[in-house]
Scaffold this motif. Structure first.
Motif, PDB file in Angstrom:
ATOM      1  N   ARG A  10       0.833  -1.210   0.000  1.00 39.12           N
ATOM      2  CA  ARG A  10       0.000   0.000   0.000  1.00 39.12           C
ATOM      3  C   ARG A  10       0.860   1.250   0.000  1.00 39.12           C
ATOM      4  NH1 ARG A  10      -0.831   4.176   2.224  1.00 39.12           N
ATOM      5  NH2 ARG A  10       0.758   3.578   3.746  1.00 39.12           N
ATOM      6  N   GLN A  11       0.498   2.177  -0.821  1.00 36.54           N
ATOM      7  CA  GLN A  11       1.176   3.470  -0.813  1.00 36.54           C
ATOM      8  C   GLN A  11       0.156   4.506  -1.260  1.00 36.54           C
ATOM      9  OE1 GLN A  11       3.248   2.878  -5.211  1.00 36.54           O
ATOM     10  NE2 GLN A  11       4.322   4.107  -3.729  1.00 36.54           N
ATOM     11  N   SER A  12       0.428   5.749  -0.950  1.00 42.79           N
ATOM     12  CA  SER A  12      -0.467   6.815  -1.389  1.00 42.79           C
ATOM     13  C   SER A  12      -0.247   7.069  -2.871  1.00 42.79           C
ATOM     14  CB  SER A  12      -0.190   8.082  -0.594  1.00 42.79           C
ATOM     15  OG  SER A  12      -0.551   7.878   0.754  1.00 42.79           O
ATOM     16  N   ARG A  14      -1.146   9.316  -6.124  1.00 35.50           N
ATOM     17  CA  ARG A  14      -1.629  10.677  -6.387  1.00 35.50           C
ATOM     18  C   ARG A  14      -1.660  11.010  -7.873  1.00 35.50           C
ATOM     19  NH1 ARG A  14       1.505  11.205  -1.573  1.00 35.50           N
ATOM     20  NH2 ARG A  14       0.184  11.811   0.194  1.00 35.50           N
ATOM     21  N   TYR A  70      -6.648  14.613  -6.863  1.00 36.85           N
ATOM     22  CA  TYR A  70      -5.663  14.126  -7.835  1.00 36.85           C
ATOM     23  C   TYR A  70      -6.253  13.462  -9.087  1.00 36.85           C
ATOM     24  CZ  TYR A  70      -2.893  14.679  -3.561  1.00 36.85           C
ATOM     25  OH  TYR A  70      -2.319  15.161  -2.423  1.00 36.85           O
ATOM     26  N   CYS A 110      -5.499   6.981  -2.102  1.00 34.50           N
ATOM     27  CA  CYS A 110      -4.857   7.973  -1.241  1.00 34.50           C
ATOM     28  C   CYS A 110      -5.879   8.471  -0.219  1.00 34.50           C
ATOM     29  CB  CYS A 110      -4.329   9.152  -2.051  1.00 34.50           C
ATOM     30  SG  CYS A 110      -3.314  10.286  -1.066  1.00 34.50           S
ATOM     31  N   TRP A 111      -5.482   8.433   1.013  1.00 30.50           N
ATOM     32  CA  TRP A 111      -6.300   8.941   2.132  1.00 30.50           C
ATOM     33  C   TRP A 111      -6.365  10.456   1.998  1.00 30.50           C
ATOM     34  CZ3 TRP A 111      -6.059   6.324   7.496  1.00 30.50           C
ATOM     35  CH2 TRP A 111      -6.756   7.073   8.449  1.00 30.50           C
ATOM     36  N   ILE A 112      -7.556  11.015   1.910  1.00 31.29           N
ATOM     37  CA  ILE A 112      -7.692  12.470   1.753  1.00 31.29           C
ATOM     38  C   ILE A 112      -8.427  13.055   2.964  1.00 31.29           C
ATOM     39  CG2 ILE A 112      -8.435  14.354   0.242  1.00 31.29           C
ATOM     40  CD1 ILE A 112      -6.472  12.530  -1.193  1.00 31.29           C
ATOM     41  N   HIS A 113      -7.638  13.503   3.906  1.00 32.66           N
ATOM     42  CA  HIS A 113      -8.225  14.141   5.092  1.00 32.66           C
ATOM     43  C   HIS A 113      -8.704  15.559   4.758  1.00 32.66           C
ATOM     44  CE1 HIS A 113      -8.925  15.075   9.267  1.00 32.66           C
ATOM     45  NE2 HIS A 113      -8.197  16.162   9.147  1.00 32.66           N
ATOM     46  N   ARG A 114      -8.052  16.124   3.786  1.00 33.21           N
ATOM     47  CA  ARG A 114      -8.324  17.494   3.363  1.00 33.21           C
ATOM     48  C   ARG A 114      -9.813  17.702   3.019  1.00 33.21           C
ATOM     49  NH1 ARG A 114      -7.711  22.167   3.022  1.00 33.21           N
ATOM     50  NH2 ARG A 114      -7.352  23.328   1.123  1.00 33.21           N
ATOM     51  N   LYS A 156       7.404   4.671   0.190  1.00 34.68           N
ATOM     52  CA  LYS A 156       8.112   5.458   1.204  1.00 34.68           C
ATOM     53  C   LYS A 156       8.662   4.522   2.270  1.00 34.68           C
ATOM     54  CE  LYS A 156       5.801   9.833   0.719  1.00 34.68           C
ATOM     55  NZ  LYS A 156       4.572  10.528   1.088  1.00 34.68           N
ATOM     56  N   LYS A 158       9.637   3.292   5.868  1.00 37.25           N
ATOM     57  CA  LYS A 158       9.116   3.482   7.232  1.00 37.25           C
ATOM     58  C   LYS A 158      10.246   3.165   8.211  1.00 37.25           C
ATOM     59  CE  LYS A 158       5.468   4.426   5.126  1.00 37.25           C
ATOM     60  NZ  LYS A 158       4.045   4.556   5.043  1.00 37.25           N
TER      61      LYS A 158
HETATM   62  C1  LIG Z   1      -4.725  10.769   8.733  1.00 37.30           C
HETATM   63  C2  LIG Z   1      -4.167  10.925   7.346  1.00 37.30           C
HETATM   64  C3  LIG Z   1      -4.531  12.005   6.576  1.00 37.30           C
HETATM   65  C4  LIG Z   1      -4.031  12.148   5.278  1.00 37.30           C
HETATM   66  N1  LIG Z   1      -4.490  13.170   4.490  1.00 37.30           N
HETATM   67  C5  LIG Z   1      -3.977  13.324   3.241  1.00 37.30           C
HETATM   68  C6  LIG Z   1      -4.471  14.358   2.396  1.00 37.30           C
HETATM   69  O1  LIG Z   1      -5.369  15.134   2.739  1.00 37.30           O
HETATM   70  N2  LIG Z   1      -3.921  14.469   1.168  1.00 37.30           N
HETATM   71  C7  LIG Z   1      -2.945  13.603   0.713  1.00 37.30           C
HETATM   72  O2  LIG Z   1      -2.488  13.756  -0.408  1.00 37.30           O
HETATM   73  N3  LIG Z   1      -2.483  12.604   1.501  1.00 37.30           N
HETATM   74  C8  LIG Z   1      -2.990  12.440   2.736  1.00 37.30           C
HETATM   75  N4  LIG Z   1      -2.560  11.401   3.528  1.00 37.30           N
HETATM   76  C9  LIG Z   1      -1.535  10.458   3.010  1.00 37.30           C
HETATM   77  C10 LIG Z   1      -0.180  10.663   3.707  1.00 37.30           C
HETATM   78  O3  LIG Z   1       0.414  11.842   3.255  1.00 37.30           O
HETATM   79  C11 LIG Z   1       0.692   9.425   3.397  1.00 37.30           C
HETATM   80  O4  LIG Z   1       0.079   8.285   3.949  1.00 37.30           O
HETATM   81  C12 LIG Z   1       2.102   9.557   3.952  1.00 37.30           C
HETATM   82  O5  LIG Z   1       2.813  10.554   3.275  1.00 37.30           O
HETATM   83  C13 LIG Z   1       2.897   8.250   3.854  1.00 37.30           C
HETATM   84  O6  LIG Z   1       2.967   7.817   2.506  1.00 37.30           O
HETATM   85  P1  LIG Z   1       2.391   6.398   2.074  1.00 37.30           P
HETATM   86  O7  LIG Z   1       0.890   6.433   2.260  1.00 37.30           O
HETATM   87  O8  LIG Z   1       2.761   6.274   0.620  1.00 37.30           O
HETATM   88  O9  LIG Z   1       3.000   5.344   2.927  1.00 37.30           O
HETATM   89  C14 LIG Z   1      -3.091  11.212   4.782  1.00 37.30           C
HETATM   90  C15 LIG Z   1      -2.753  10.106   5.573  1.00 37.30           C
HETATM   91  C16 LIG Z   1      -3.298   9.951   6.822  1.00 37.30           C
HETATM   92  C17 LIG Z   1      -2.960   8.709   7.610  1.00 37.30           C
END
Ligand SMILES: Cc1cc2nc3c(=O)[nH]c(=O)nc-3n(C[C@H](O)[C@H](O)[C@H](O)COP(=O)(O)O)c2cc1C
Length: 166
Positions: A10-12, A14, A70, A110-114, A156, A158
């Motif tokens: 798993r990775q973010s 974008r 994205y 990708c987790w988007i908290h924004r 990335k 860890k």
């Molecule tokens: C609580 C949380 C909120 C996040 N919000 C955002 C976000 O709004 N936009 C974004 O591009 N990535 C967001 N991310 C992704 C993180 O930036 C990303 O998980 C982190 O840089 C580590 O990279 P990886 O997911 O590739 O391991 C979020 C991750 C978490 C856990």
């Protein structure tokens, strides 16, 4: 895929291709969110998967183009159905389940908290209620951008020293 393999892969993501996420796969991802644990089994979340192109365009237009997502071809929204002191943790558990399920299905995420901030106003809540055909306006806690990965980026690293076994 083994759970540990999904965790490691798993990775973010974008950047996404135009390829759509199938209805079947979206159902599997949303199911993984719903199956996550909730404190005291409150089950106070509503998980909504969106793959309809015109709906996604409408939603992105509402937030001025939606670059924060994205160019994802599918979205997941995690709403709070009713307030609970453990909502944040419940949402986190649902989110990770879904990110791992997406990875398992070779779908980028990708987790988007924004999104929480972007859709926090009463007007935005009403907009989401209408566009997603919800019974009430709910608070958006978290969201996910989904689709097929376009640009390959390295995982990335860890920090292994953040874990310890005694
Ligand atoms: C609580 C949380 C909120 C996040 N919000 C955002 C976000 O709004 N936009 C974004 O591009 N990535 C967001 N991310 C992704 C993180 O930036 C990303 O998980 C982190 O840089 C580590 O990279 P990886 O997911 O590739 O391991 C979020 C991750 C978490 C856990």
């Amino acid at each position: 895929m083994e759970v540990i393999e999904a965790i490691k892969k798993r990775q973010s993501v974008r950047s996404f291709t135009d390829r759509e996420v199938s209805l079947e796969d979206m159902k599997k991802i949303v199911e993984a969110g719903v199956l996550a644990p909730t404190g005291r089994n409150s089950q106070n979340l509503l998980v909504v998967g969106v793959r309809d192109k015109s709906l996604i365009t409408q939603i992105m237009n509402y937030i001025s183009g939606g670059k924060e997502y994205y160019g994802a071809t599918a979205l997941v929204f995690v709403f709070e159905k009713f307030s609970d002191d453990l909502s944040e943790l419940n949402a986190g558990a649902a989110m990770e389940n879904m990110l791992l399920r997406a990875t398992d299905l070779h779908i980028g995420s990708c987790w988007i908290h924004r999104g929480r901030k972007l859709f926090s106003s009463d007007a935005a809540k009403l907009f989401l209620k209408e566009v997603l055909n919800l019974d009430k306006p709910y608070l958006l806690l978290e969201s996910i951008a989904l689709g097929y990965q376009k640009d390959v980026v390295p995982l990335k690293e860890k920090n292994p020293s953040n874990g310890k076994v005694i």
